[in-house]
Each structure stands twice: as C-alpha cells, then as structure tokens.
Design a protein around this motif. Structure first.
Motif, PDB file in Angstrom:
ATOM      1  N   UNK A   1     -62.930-109.264  23.594  1.00  0.00           N
ATOM      2  CA  UNK A   1     -64.227-109.834  23.927  1.00  0.00           C
ATOM      3  C   UNK A   1     -65.289-108.769  24.165  1.00  0.00           C
ATOM      4  N   UNK A   2     -64.879-107.589  24.563  1.00  0.00           N
ATOM      5  CA  UNK A   2     -65.865-106.519  24.802  1.00  0.00           C
ATOM      6  C   UNK A   2     -65.266-105.155  24.459  1.00  0.00           C
ATOM      7  N   UNK A   3     -64.745-104.986  23.232  1.00  0.00           N
ATOM      8  CA  UNK A   3     -64.035-103.734  22.908  1.00  0.00           C
ATOM      9  C   UNK A   3     -64.908-102.499  22.962  1.00  0.00           C
ATOM     10  N   UNK A   4     -66.150-102.571  22.457  1.00  0.00           N
ATOM     11  CA  UNK A   4     -67.002-101.383  22.433  1.00  0.00           C
ATOM     12  C   UNK A   4     -67.420-100.965  23.835  1.00  0.00           C
ATOM     13  N   UNK A   5     -67.715-101.946  24.682  1.00  0.00           N
ATOM     14  CA  UNK A   5     -68.089-101.609  26.051  1.00  0.00           C
ATOM     15  C   UNK A   5     -66.891-101.069  26.826  1.00  0.00           C
ATOM     16  N   UNK A   6     -65.734-101.716  26.669  1.00  0.00           N
ATOM     17  CA  UNK A   6     -64.551-101.306  27.428  1.00  0.00           C
ATOM     18  C   UNK A   6     -64.121 -99.886  27.103  1.00  0.00           C
ATOM     19  N   UNK A   7     -64.413 -99.431  25.889  1.00  0.00           N
ATOM     20  CA  UNK A   7     -63.988 -98.089  25.488  1.00  0.00           C
ATOM     21  C   UNK A   7     -65.078 -97.042  25.644  1.00  0.00           C
ATOM     22  N   UNK A   8     -66.275 -97.461  26.070  1.00  0.00           N
ATOM     23  CA  UNK A   8     -67.385 -96.519  26.189  1.00  0.00           C
ATOM     24  C   UNK A   8     -67.202 -95.602  27.398  1.00  0.00           C
ATOM     25  N   UNK A   9     -67.441 -94.304  27.239  1.00  0.00           N
ATOM     26  CA  UNK A   9     -67.339 -93.376  28.376  1.00  0.00           C
ATOM     27  C   UNK A   9     -68.463 -93.567  29.383  1.00  0.00           C
ATOM     28  N   UNK A  10     -69.469 -94.385  29.046  1.00  0.00           N
ATOM     29  CA  UNK A  10     -70.585 -94.642  29.952  1.00  0.00           C
ATOM     30  C   UNK A  10     -70.385 -95.915  30.769  1.00  0.00           C
ATOM     31  N   UNK A  11     -69.293 -96.606  30.521  1.00  0.00           N
ATOM     32  CA  UNK A  11     -69.016 -97.881  31.197  1.00  0.00           C
ATOM     33  C   UNK A  11     -67.881 -97.699  32.182  1.00  0.00           C
ATOM     34  N   UNK A  12     -68.064 -98.240  33.391  1.00  0.00           N
ATOM     35  CA  UNK A  12     -67.061 -98.089  34.445  1.00  0.00           C
ATOM     36  C   UNK A  12     -66.382 -99.432  34.739  1.00  0.00           C
ATOM     37  N   UNK A  13     -65.108 -99.376  35.020  1.00  0.00           N
ATOM     38  CA  UNK A  13     -64.370-100.605  35.329  1.00  0.00           C
ATOM     39  C   UNK A  13     -64.541-100.922  36.813  1.00  0.00           C
ATOM     40  N   UNK A  14     -65.115-102.079  37.071  1.00  0.00           N
ATOM     41  CA  UNK A  14     -65.305-102.507  38.454  1.00  0.00           C
ATOM     42  C   UNK A  14     -64.158-103.369  38.947  1.00  0.00           C
ATOM     43  N   UNK A  15     -63.441-104.004  38.031  1.00  0.00           N
ATOM     44  CA  UNK A  15     -62.322-104.874  38.402  1.00  0.00           C
ATOM     45  C   UNK A  15     -61.516-105.211  37.168  1.00  0.00           C
ATOM     46  N   UNK A  16     -60.174-105.235  37.252  1.00  0.00           N
ATOM     47  CA  UNK A  16     -59.353-104.830  38.401  1.00  0.00           C
ATOM     48  C   UNK A  16     -59.096-103.319  38.381  1.00  0.00           C
ATOM     49  N   UNK A  17     -58.434-102.835  39.408  1.00  0.00           N
ATOM     50  CA  UNK A  17     -58.010-101.432  39.521  1.00  0.00           C
ATOM     51  C   UNK A  17     -59.140-100.431  39.295  1.00  0.00           C
ATOM     52  N   UNK A  18     -60.224-100.547  40.065  1.00  0.00           N
ATOM     53  CA  UNK A  18     -61.306 -99.567  39.933  1.00  0.00           C
ATOM     54  C   UNK A  18     -60.898 -98.221  40.534  1.00  0.00           C
ATOM     55  N   UNK A  19     -61.596 -97.176  40.092  1.00  0.00           N
ATOM     56  CA  UNK A  19     -61.347 -95.844  40.622  1.00  0.00           C
ATOM     57  C   UNK A  19     -62.671 -95.246  41.093  1.00  0.00           C
ATOM     58  N   UNK A  20     -62.664 -94.452  42.143  1.00  0.00           N
ATOM     59  CA  UNK A  20     -63.919 -93.842  42.635  1.00  0.00           C
ATOM     60  C   UNK A  20     -64.635 -93.108  41.509  1.00  0.00           C
ATOM     61  N   UNK A  21     -65.959 -93.264  41.456  1.00  0.00           N
ATOM     62  CA  UNK A  21     -66.711 -92.642  40.373  1.00  0.00           C
ATOM     63  C   UNK A  21     -68.188 -92.614  40.723  1.00  0.00           C
ATOM     64  N   UNK A  22     -68.905 -91.680  40.123  1.00  0.00           N
ATOM     65  CA  UNK A  22     -70.358 -91.664  40.262  1.00  0.00           C
ATOM     66  C   UNK A  22     -70.968 -92.740  39.378  1.00  0.00           C
TER      67      UNK A  22
END
Length: 312
Positions: A231-252
């Motif tokens: 459903x969102x392959x390009x966004x999910x693989x972008x280095x500019x996109x951060x995962x907020x849920x599930x299993x997020x990791x601390x990040x700027x």
C-alpha cells in the motif's frame, strides 16, 4: 473543544451518555499555523452537504450505488467537528492533544529539529489514530473501518489502531499543510461472501497533514498482514520516512523534506492500487459475488473480472 450546553450524546468513543461537546478532527491548536490561517482567511464557518456513494440492495437483491448526504459539515477541514462526551473531550483527548503539541510545537512553530523517543513516536501515532477515528465518524457507517471495540479501546487505553502501520515524514507540498483523508474498502478472506450493505470496510490507508508534518497509516485485516507492504512501498522504503508504529526507534525529525510531488503521487498511486485490486459489485447479487470471489481466489485477474461482470 466546544461545549453544547444542555444537550447530551451517546459518546462514540467511550459509549457512555454524557454532555455533548464538539471535538475538532483536525486539532484546534493547529489553527494558528500559517496553512490554516491562509485557508480560513475571510471564511465564515460555511457548511456544505457532503455527498457519499454507498451500496444498497434493490428490490431484486442487486447491489446499486446510491448517493446519500449524511448531514451538513463544515466546508473547511479545520472547522470539521464531531460530537463526543465532555469526559472524553476534557479528559484523555485533551491530554493527548497537549502531549502531541508539546512534541511538535518546536518544529511546527519554530522550525527546530526534534529528537524523538520511542514514547514520542507512540504518542504521535496515537494522536493521529484518534484524529482519524474522529474523522471517520463523518463517513457512512460501513465506510468507517474502525469498529465499536476500536473506539472503546481508544477511550479506555489510548494507543494506535490495531493492525496499523504508521509512517512519519516531512513534506513541503501544499497538501502537506492542512489535510486529512481516509480511503477504505472491504477485503474478504474468501471463506464467506460478506453482505456489502452491512459489513464495514477493513482495509485501506489514511493520511494526516499538519504544517508539513505528515503521518500516513495503512491498515489491513490480521489475516492479510502481508498486503500492508504494497500500500505504501515507496514511502516505507524512503530514507526520509520514519516508522512511528509499530516498533519505532529513537530518531531525529525531520530527516529532510520529501522530494516535490512524492506525497501527491502516493495519494494517487494508493487510489489506483485500490481500483486495480477491486472486484465488481454494482449490479450483482449475493450469489453473483460468490462466483466472482471464487474465480478471484482461483487466480483470475481482477481487471478481467471487472470487464466480465462490471456494469456496462
């Protein structure tokens, strides 16, 4: 929050009857952002009849698309409200808004970089989920992908929607300043043929845009979890996109702005994906749908089924 004195509501979140208040689906504190001020300049709270298309069975038991107008709504997103009880609005909803504002204000109003913890990500994912759930209350009942149990769970112990994958990103596109949407559809496992008039949607995506901060959620039934990846392959693989849920990791945040057009292209592509996998429904009976589903699960391409069974 606005209190409608002297009136009561059966709260869609907690389920209790209480004093009716108005919850803004796009947070009221964001009205101070440049995008909201520009959008609302010289407006006066106009209301419109927003039409929706739903499936209904005709006298012959065939599904037909029918246009309905659930009620008048605010014309501009920042003014859209839904009725909830005062206890929810002044309680957990208010606390969640305060927590989200405390996290995002430095970036939204000052342009500073945020150092987000795992807890920060979960708070933002929960806040966005609450916002989407409130917005979904303005849709036709079976087009709301959130169940009564989901609303009760949110009110009793606020957390992201089950089965959701939520991404966080920064975009400077015009649509990234003020925006919210949910596109949903019904995914059937093939074990039985659902009643399309009564069965709620369970698959789709949602987005929330606030002053160039964008959260996007994809959701699918538990038995089809693998589908979420398409459903969102390009966004999910972008280095500019951060995962907020599930299993997020601390990040700027932000890691940088998405290239121009990325967000708009996602919304178009996601809608095209929905259309590409959709099966024909209008003009078919329940038995017709059983045949369509049987052919689909035996490998017939959805496009071929649409040509064969779709309305001319």
């Amino acid at each position: 929050m606005e209190i409608d004195m002297g009136k009561f509501v059966d709260c869609p979140f907690c389920g209790e009857r209480g004093k009716k208040t108005k919850e803004h689906v796009w947070a009221q504190w964001l009205h101070k952002t440049e995008g909201a001020r520009t959008l609302l300049a010289d407006t006066h709270g106009e209301r419109i009849q927003r039409k929706q298309s739903v499936l209904r069975k005709d006298q012959n038991g065939r599904y037909q698309a029918v246009v309905v107008t659930p009620g008048p709504y605010a014309k501009w997103l920042p003014n859209v409200t839904v009725s909830v009880c005062e206890d929810c609005n002044c309680g957990w909803m208010s606390h969640l808004e305060d927590e989200a504002k405390a996290i995002l204000a430095k970036f939204i109003f000052d342009g500073g970089t945020l150092q987000l913890t795992e807890g920060n990500f979960q708070t933002l994912a929960t806040w966005a989920s609450k916002s989407w759930m409130a917005y979904a209350l303005t849709r036709a009942a079976h087009q709301n992908p959130f169940t009564r149990a989901d609303y009760r769970a949110m009110a009793s112990s606020p957390s992201p929607f089950h089965g959701a994958r939520i991404l966080l990103m920064h975009s400077e596109e015009p649509i990234a300043h003020v925006g919210m949407g949910i596109t949903s559809w019904l995914m059937s496992s093939g074990d039985s043929v659902p009643d399309l008039e009564a069965t709620s949607d369970n698959t789709g995506y949602a987005y929330l845009a606030v002053a160039t901060v964008v959260l996007i959620m994809t959701f699918v039934p538990a038995e089809a979890a693998g589908v979420a990846d398409i459903l969102a392959p390009q966004l999910a693989s972008s280095p500019l996109v951060e995962r907020a849920w599930p299993d997020p990791h601390p990040h700027d945040f932000p890691l940088g702005a998405l290239p121009a057009g990325t967000l708009a292209n996602f919304l178009v592509a996601a809608e095209q994906t929905r259309e590409a996998v959709g099966l024909p429904t209008e003009g078919l009976t329940h038995d017709d749908l059983a045949g369509v589903l049987d052919q689909y699960w035996n490998g017939v391409d959805p496009a071929q089924l649409r040509r064969r069974f779709g309305k001319p």
